[in-house]
Structures are given as structure tokens and as C-alpha cells.
Design a protein around this motif. Sequence first.
Motif, PDB file in Angstrom:
ATOM      1  N   HIS A 129      78.997  20.697  24.221  1.00  0.00           N
ATOM      2  CA  HIS A 129      78.005  21.047  23.205  1.00  0.00           C
ATOM      3  C   HIS A 129      78.732  21.652  22.003  1.00  0.00           C
ATOM      4  O   HIS A 129      78.445  22.761  21.589  1.00  0.00           O
TER       5      HIS A 129
ATOM      6  N   LYS B  14      77.832  21.835  15.756  1.00  0.00           N
ATOM      7  CA  LYS B  14      77.121  22.966  15.174  1.00  0.00           C
ATOM      8  C   LYS B  14      75.967  22.457  14.309  1.00  0.00           C
ATOM      9  O   LYS B  14      75.882  21.275  13.987  1.00  0.00           O
TER      10      LYS B  14
ATOM     11  N   SER C 143      74.680  19.313  20.661  1.00  0.00           N
ATOM     12  CA  SER C 143      74.703  20.444  19.739  1.00  0.00           C
ATOM     13  C   SER C 143      74.360  21.729  20.474  1.00  0.00           C
ATOM     14  O   SER C 143      73.921  21.720  21.617  1.00  0.00           O
ATOM     15  N   GLN C 144      74.549  22.838  19.790  1.00  0.00           N
ATOM     16  CA  GLN C 144      74.291  24.145  20.398  1.00  0.00           C
ATOM     17  C   GLN C 144      72.792  24.414  20.545  1.00  0.00           C
ATOM     18  O   GLN C 144      72.373  25.186  21.396  1.00  0.00           O
TER      19      GLN C 144
END
Length: 460
Positions: free
Chosen positions: A20, A23, A232-233
Motif C-alpha cells: 500500500h 500516497k 493506496s493508504q
Amino acid sequence: MPNSTTTETTPQQADGSLSHGLKQRHLSMIALGGVIGAGLFVGSGAGIAAAGPSIVVAYALSGVLVMLVMRMLGEMSAAYPSSGSFSAHAERAIGPWAGFAAGWSFWVLLCTAVGLEGIGAAKIVQGWLPGTPQWMWVALFMVVFCGTNLAAVKNFGEFEFWFAALKVGAISLFLILGVLAIAGVLPGTDAPGTSNLTDFMPNGGDGLVIGLLASVFAYGGLETVTIAAAESQDPVRGVASAVRTAMWRIAVFYIGSMAVAVTLVPWDSKEVTAKGPYIATLEHMGIPGASQLMNVVILVALLSAMNANIYGASRIAFSLVERGLGPKVLARLSGGVPRIAVVTSSVLGFVCVLLSYWRPDDIFKWLLNMIGAVILIVWIFIAVSQLLLRRRIEREAPERLVVRMWAFPWLTWVALAGMAAIFVLMWREPDTRTQLYSSGGMALFLAAVGYGWQRLRAKG
């Protein structure tokens, strides 16, 4: 019942094993840059030549359809983030055969596109360095972006961040200069008024149809952000943000730039088709070095598309295999990256390049026809999946509806009607009719294989 417990949960489990490393700034710029594809710079000249100033209407109509598709895809991807994106949603809503057909047909499209973009980029570099072989540059680009995607996913994100930043900067500058020229305040240019817009639809409805078909396929690539969001986060926030800004991005970059081009330069100017509308418009404005400047931007767009398509192909393949819809070897992870899937996708892309040299008139031409209408087939899977999943989500997990399709279900049906209309238009045109038949044949073949695979799994 097409929806077993495995189908409902596996896509999320699969993504849990991926890294992950993307950003929010990566996702935002991927979404922004994904709108500005190579098709906009390279293919829009032929659309203007056919439709004249009405190309603005063509891009607006197809842009509305794309916005509806992205809204539907965003609703499902925010509810169920998955690297399989629409393929995982089709499996969940319709059944494994649908996920199989949608996913593998899109994988073939992406791998072939990698090869085509490599050829286009190599031609530009060869123009700067005549005498160097095209295949050498394609091989170099393949090695670079295969290597980028073999490393941590944040490397892919960084490449796309800066590629997208350059594309956004270039087209924003083009729009600013164009508006100044139209207003007559750009030094050395006179305001054209509406003199180039009087013959709005020079080739009648047939010309508008050709322009509409060209514009539809120029929008390809928007799906990548929903694939990337799974790594992604904050996948839900990333998808929601990207989809909610799709409208103004399409309006400004596509429709705005077409409006600037046809206002400043006569639609039947030979430079529009020979050099492309962007170079022709910049040269009309007297911008020094416009041709080479745009060649750099087009090169970046092509390389960006190569990078994104290798990424997208590897993640689609990984998700399919993790859900039991392909050979297990492609699902092996190393450092959170499906490296075998990355290499396989890159190799297939290079094979397409070799076929363009070895068998340009039969196998390669057949391959191009086979992928011609895949994006429309994928859009149909997205719309049908959203129709089926929306009610289920409202019943079982309404809190997942972070993004909602507008005026459901009416606009979903409008989108499906629009897709059906485009299929009819493709059938009417001899050039696109072959693509329609070839892509439809591949989709039906994959659906049959997927159904057989589904039956074997059920018996096992």
C-alpha cells in the motif's frame, strides 16, 4: 447463485497481500494525468478533419458518457476497493464468468496498448536520432518500465506523478495561450472571432459520427485510478476524490482544448491532420519550437501510458488469478509486487511490437481489430454490475456508499443506451464494423471459457 462467499470476500483478501505504497498525491495526479492520454494528442486530428468544429459536440457527448461510467465505477470501487476493479465487481454482481471475460479482455487490451505506445514513442525518438532502429528504443522503454513496475509500487506512483505533472502543465499552458489568442491579447495574433466556426458540421451527421467514435476511444485510461486505489493508504478516499473531480477535468482538458483548436485554426487545414491540432494551433500562435515542444509532451504521454498500462495489466492479472480465474503462477508476490505478472505483461507487449514488424498485414492487424471495442464491452460490464450491486449494497452495507451514482437507476440506463447507440454507429461504419465483430468475438470466447471454468470450480 453466481455469488458465493468466495466471490464476495476474495477480492479484498487478494488486495491485502499487495503493498500500500501509493500516497494520496500519487492517486490525485494519476487521476488527473490519466485523463490526458496519448489518444488526445495523437488521434484528435483525424476527428477534427471528419467532424469539423462539431468535434466539440462529439467530445462533449462522449465525455458525458465517460463521466457516467466513471461515477458508476467509483461507486463500486469505493464500496469494494480491489486491484481487479471492474472485473472483481462483475464477478461479484454477475458471476465468475463475467469477471473472467471482462478482466482477461482488458488485460489483452492493455498489453497490446503497451506495444503500440512503445512504437509511437520510438518513432518520436527516431525522428530526433535518425538511423537508430525503432525496436531498440521500444526494448529500452520496455526494460525501464518493466523495471519500474518490478520495484515497489511507490516507484510507479512517482513516475506517474511527474509524468502527469508535465502533461497537466503543458495542456494548461496550451489552454491559457489559446484563450489569450482568441481574446486577441496574445502578441502577434489577431482574434479570429467565429470565422473558423461558421461551417460547424461540414461533413454532416456522418462526419460527427466519425468524430464521436474517435473521441470515445480517446478517453481510455481513466480506469487505472480505480485499480491503483487498492494499493493506496486510503483506497476509499482516493477513489471518491478522483471520481468527484472527473467532470471538470474532462470539460477543461478535452472539450476545452478542442474548442481552442477549432476556433483558432481552420478545421480543414492540412496541418491539423499532418501535425496534430496542438502543434498546428501553437504554430498558428507563433510559438517558437512548437513542433518539438509538443513532441516532447506526446513522448511523455506515450511513456506515461506504457508505465500505467504495464501496471494495470499486472494488477488485473494478479487479481484474476487470486480469485481463481487464471494460472496461479501469475499471483506470486515478492515485496508486495506481482513480479511474474509484471514481466508477463511486458513480454506480451513486446511480442505485439515484434508482430508489427513480422506480420503487419495479418496477425498484427487482426490483433488491433480484436481490441478495438474492448473498452466499450468493459463499460457495459461496469453498468450492468452497478445496476445489480447498488440494491445489494443498500440492503446489506449502506455505509459503503461513499460515492453514489447520480439519479440511480435512470442515468445508468441512459449510459447503457448510449453504449448501445455507439455499437450501432460502429456497425454502420465499415472500418469500425470489423473491430466490433472481432472484439465481440473475443469477449464471447472469453465468456464461454469463463463459464466453463466456473462450472469446473463448482464441481471441484
